[in-house]
Scaffold this motif. Sequence first.
Motif, mmCIF file in Angstrom:
data_model
loop_
_atom_site.group_PDB
_atom_site.id
_atom_site.type_symbol
_atom_site.label_atom_id
_atom_site.label_comp_id
_atom_site.label_asym_id
_atom_site.label_seq_id
_atom_site.Cartn_x
_atom_site.Cartn_y
_atom_site.Cartn_z
ATOM 1 N N LYS A 34 44.892 39.012 43.800
ATOM 2 C CA LYS A 34 44.025 39.353 42.665
ATOM 3 C C LYS A 34 42.666 39.897 43.103
ATOM 4 N N LYS B 82 42.709 43.763 43.918
ATOM 5 C CA LYS B 82 43.186 44.750 42.959
ATOM 6 C C LYS B 82 42.134 45.808 42.704
ATOM 7 N N ARG C 229 46.527 43.857 33.978
ATOM 8 C CA ARG C 229 46.214 42.683 34.798
ATOM 9 C C ARG C 229 47.033 41.471 34.385
#
Length: 194
Positions: A66, A69, A84
């Motif tokens: 995460k 990203k 997301r």
Amino acid sequence: MATIPSEIKKQAEGTLGLLWKKIDPKDLKPGDHIYSHKRYGIYVGDELVIHFTRTETKNSILWQPKAEKSAHRPPCPKCGYDERIRLGVVKTCLDCFRRGKEKLHSIRYFAYGVPQEVLLLKKSGTCTTLVSGRTADEVVREADKLFRKQGFDEYDLRRNNCEHFATFCRTGKKQCMQMRFYNDLEERVKRRIS
């Protein structure tokens, strides 16, 4: 060098014209297998497409933690899609389906039942020799069932990607012509090495 018979040439020209022709979104019908900018999906009506995106596991080739990203856009005001949060089998508007970065790409049909000779002339990922025996309603029901159950396993570029998903909805068989070509090439290289 062998010449291509005129009936095959005519069929190839017709199929190739269909494959490369941009589709006006108004001409789409529920059950159509479409593609746009590296995405394959099933048009389900009301300007919505069900398609398969990356999943959030380390088994996925495209997986990123995460924190790593890239920048993302806010949820879509039309369909609410948030890249997301919503992963795997998703239902998005046509604009989300065909967006690549900030550009809206054209939409094209994926052709079924093309002869092997035509398959050799075309760009990979645009058609298959498989025949779609399902009705448009059955295709939409299959895509919707997979969307509701999130039942298409983990995304894997080579074995379980968006083209596999759309082809499965149309035929009941997982197939990806792009990866089939790559896998065949890889197998030939392995045989030469051994």
